[in-house]
Design a protein around this motif. Structure first.
Motif, short mmCIF file in Angstrom:
data_model
loop_
_atom_site.label_atom_id
_atom_site.label_comp_id
_atom_site.label_asym_id
_atom_site.label_seq_id
_atom_site.Cartn_x
_atom_site.Cartn_y
_atom_site.Cartn_z
N CYS A 130 7.74 5.45 2.55
CA CYS A 130 7.31 5.45 4.21
C CYS A 130 8.61 6.50 4.77
O CYS A 130 7.61 7.76 5.29
N LEU A 131 9.12 6.77 4.23
CA LEU A 131 10.77 7.82 4.54
C LEU A 131 9.82 9.25 4.21
O LEU A 131 9.80 10.10 4.70
N TYR A 132 9.61 9.00 2.81
CA TYR A 132 8.49 10.43 1.74
C TYR A 132 7.42 10.37 2.63
O TYR A 132 7.39 11.85 2.63
N LEU A 133 6.92 9.60 2.92
CA LEU A 133 5.40 9.84 3.95
C LEU A 133 5.65 10.44 4.85
O LEU A 133 5.34 11.27 5.42
N LEU A 134 7.19 10.24 5.78
CA LEU A 134 7.25 10.76 6.96
C LEU A 134 7.39 12.20 6.99
O LEU A 134 7.31 13.31 7.59
N ILE A 135 8.49 12.54 6.00
CA ILE A 135 8.99 14.05 5.86
C ILE A 135 8.24 14.55 5.51
O ILE A 135 7.39 15.61 5.83
N ARG A 136 6.36 13.93 4.73
CA ARG A 136 5.57 15.24 3.97
C ARG A 136 4.67 15.42 4.98
O ARG A 136 3.87 16.12 4.82
N ALA A 139 11.70 0.46 -2.74
CA ALA A 139 11.48 1.64 -2.75
C ALA A 139 9.88 1.82 -1.81
O ALA A 139 9.83 2.85 -1.73
N ALA A 140 9.11 0.82 -1.88
CA ALA A 140 8.33 0.74 -0.61
C ALA A 140 8.66 1.81 0.71
O ALA A 140 8.16 2.39 1.47
N TRP A 141 9.98 0.93 1.14
CA TRP A 141 10.61 2.25 2.79
C TRP A 141 11.10 3.54 2.46
O TRP A 141 10.51 3.96 3.30
N ARG A 142 11.62 3.72 1.35
CA ARG A 142 12.04 4.77 0.77
C ARG A 142 10.71 5.80 0.48
O ARG A 142 10.65 6.97 1.21
N ARG A 147 14.58 11.47 -6.06
CA ARG A 147 15.14 10.68 -4.77
C ARG A 147 14.59 9.57 -4.54
O ARG A 147 14.84 8.41 -3.96
N LEU A 148 13.30 10.01 -3.66
CA LEU A 148 12.74 8.80 -2.33
C LEU A 148 12.08 7.90 -3.42
O LEU A 148 11.35 7.34 -2.71
N GLY A 171 0.85 -1.16 -0.23
CA GLY A 171 0.17 0.20 0.14
C GLY A 171 1.19 0.51 -0.42
O GLY A 171 0.55 2.21 -0.92
N ASP A 172 1.73 0.82 0.90
CA ASP A 172 2.59 2.78 0.38
C ASP A 172 3.29 2.67 -0.62
O ASP A 172 3.53 3.59 -0.61
N ARG A 173 3.87 1.66 -1.33
CA ARG A 173 4.10 2.35 -2.50
C ARG A 173 2.88 2.40 -4.07
O ARG A 173 3.47 2.77 -5.13
N ALA A 174 1.60 2.30 -3.49
CA ALA A 174 0.49 2.79 -4.60
C ALA A 174 0.78 3.64 -3.53
O ALA A 174 0.53 4.69 -4.79
N MET A 175 0.86 4.31 -2.61
CA MET A 175 0.83 5.70 -2.66
C MET A 175 2.51 6.36 -2.99
O MET A 175 2.01 7.34 -3.16
N GLY A 176 3.26 5.81 -3.15
CA GLY A 176 4.09 6.41 -3.75
C GLY A 176 3.78 6.64 -5.25
O GLY A 176 3.85 7.84 -6.14
N ALA A 177 2.82 5.54 -5.85
CA ALA A 177 2.76 5.78 -7.69
C ALA A 177 1.63 7.22 -7.34
O ALA A 177 1.35 7.80 -8.71
N LEU A 178 0.74 7.16 -6.40
CA LEU A 178 -0.46 8.52 -6.42
C LEU A 178 0.48 9.72 -6.24
O LEU A 178 0.08 10.36 -7.40
N TYR A 179 1.58 9.97 -5.37
CA TYR A 179 2.16 11.02 -5.61
C TYR A 179 3.04 11.45 -6.77
O TYR A 179 2.94 12.55 -7.34
N ARG A 180 3.80 9.56 -7.26
CA ARG A 180 3.99 10.39 -8.87
C ARG A 180 3.04 11.16 -9.57
O ARG A 180 3.63 11.82 -11.32
N LEU A 181 1.74 10.14 -9.83
CA LEU A 181 0.99 10.62 -10.57
C LEU A 181 0.82 12.32 -10.44
O LEU A 181 0.84 13.39 -11.59
N LEU A 182 0.31 12.88 -9.61
CA LEU A 182 0.66 14.14 -8.90
C LEU A 182 1.79 15.33 -9.46
O LEU A 182 1.23 15.73 -10.22
#
Length: 426
Positions: free
Chosen positions: A110-116, A105-108, A207-208, A61-72
């Motif tokens: 998570c780090l991005y979501l924490l910073i966000r 990629a999934a753990w990265r 990068r993340l 699911g975290d990886r899917a969140m990354g895909a959503l952010y890449r789309l945005l």
């Protein structure tokens, strides 16, 4: 930027896209907070084996969140970020679990979501609230008259106002106009506070949320390895077919002819046996020529003398007048020479078939540890690597197996320059 450009910047499409991104930042930061907390809790519970599948699902699911952010990022920020490749997977359920749990990629993400979480709040405040307050100030006279507030100051005087700051009431038209001017200035300046926190996203996202150099390299090596295996298998099938349909069939016919000559000789028919033997000698010469041609498709004999003479031989056989320029400090390894030779041969053949050129130039040079093959013609141009039926795509794939790059510059009307860059082994 001119004054007019600055005044209109808050109305541009880019500013509206960034404003929408800032508006979404707050709910997405809240969603990211939920995802990070959930991942942390499930991770702690995964000390027992029971929750490991749940952790794998959470990371998915975290990886899917990354895909959503890449789309945005692609839609609103015009920032192209490639999807990171999936890590290799071993067979079975344990292999699937290992793939998900060991996915960097999934753990990265998570780090991005924490910073966000704090970054999303800052982006919402500076990117959307700033603009919202500017719009509110700009409409202050309307709000003041339609929905006024009522109060009494320390002197007992009554006021009907919309904004009050430390006992100062904006309840007259001159004061209301001051608020309007402030709102207009806030709106005009709004693009720059909006873009300031977005710089962090533009730095962090590739990068993340994108692939690392190591993962891209691994994916490229996996792809080129598969292509090299397929190419080698296709070459072996071609050689087998050529030998079976060509030399083998002719050798069988030669054996039969020599058998007939032997029978004629036994029967004392010298003229007939002599004729059959002469035909056999001619057949042998043709078979030898055919085998030489077949071998030249594996390793051209012309390369025995070096790349320069081999390219000169290709130029002499070309249907278009061709010049060869070679500038190499030393002779490349045999594998690189063979790659450059066959690439030049294919490009010259393509130019002869399609370019309608009057001349072609083939040059090879060494620069900063890389070998460059350039084939340029003055033909009609229009060559594309992604064109339907383009033979250059196959050549580009073969070049990639040698860690090389093929590029084509070919505007419609010409000229055309095809460049192949290969590493020069030390």
């Amino acid at each position: 930027m001119t004054a007019g450009t600055i005044m209109r910047e808050h109305l541009t499409a880019r500013s509206w896209r960034e404003r929408c991104y800032s508006l979404l930042s707050l709910p997405l930061a809240a969603l990211g907070l939920v995802a990070v907390v959930l991942t942390a809790i499930v991770g702690l519970l995964s000390a027992g084996l029971l929750f490991i599948p749940v952790l794998a699902l959470t990371l998915r699911g975290d990886r899917a969140m990354g895909a959503l952010y890449r789309l945005l990022a692609r839609t609103l920020l015009r920032l192209e970020i490639a999807s990171p490749p999936n890590p290799p997977r071993a067979p079975g359920l344990s292999g699937l679990m290992g793939q998900q749990l060991g996915d960097p990629a999934a753990w990265r993400v998570c780090l991005y979501l924490l910073i966000r979480i704090p970054l999303g709040v800052v982006q919402f405040v500076l990117g959307f609230l700033w603009w919202g307050y500017g719009l509110l100030f700009l409409c202050y006279p309307l709000l003041w008259k339609v929905e006024p507030l009522h109060g009494v100051d320390s002197a007992g005087a009554k006021h009907s106002f919309g904004i009050e700051i430390s006992g100062y009431y904006f309840d007259t038209w001159p004061r209301a106009l001051l608020v309007v001017v402030a709102g207009a200035l806030v709106l005009v300046a709004s693009p720059w506070p909006t873009r300031l926190p977005l710089l962090a996203d533009r730095y962090l996202m590739p990068r993340l949320l994108g692939p690392t150099a190591a993962s891209l390299r691994l994916a490229q090596l996996t792809e080129t390895r598969a292509h090299a295996i397929n190419e080698a298998a296709a070459t072996l099938r071609r050689i087998e077919r050529d030998l079976h349909d060509g030399a083998q069939a002719r050798l069988v016919a030669l054996g039969m002819r020599l058998g007939r000559a032997e029978r004629q000789l036994t029967q004392g028919n010298l003229e007939r046996s002599r004729s059959l033997i002469q035909q056999s000698r001619q057949e042998i010469k043709e078979i030898i020529a055919e085998l030489r041609e077949l071998v030249s498709g594996i390793h051209p004999p012309a390369l025995d003398a070096g790349l320069g003479p081999a390219l000169s031989t290709l130029a002499a056989r070309s249907a278009i007048p061709t010049q060869v320029h070679l500038d190499l400090p030393e002779r490349p390894p045999a594998a690189v020479e063979t790659m450059l030779y066959f690439a030049a041969a294919e490009l010259l053949a393509n130019a002869g078939k399609h370019s309608e050129a009057k001349s072609v130039t083939v040059s090879v040079r060494s620069d900063k540890g890389r070998l460059h093959l350039l084939v340029a013609d003055n033909g009609r141009g229009g060559v594309r690597l992604d064109g339907s039926g383009s033979g250059l795509r196959g050549l580009a794939e073969r070049v990639r197996t040698a860690d090389g790059v093929l590029t084509a510059i070919s505007p419609v009307g010409g000229p055309t320059t095809i460049s192949i860059e290969l590493p020069a082994p030390a």
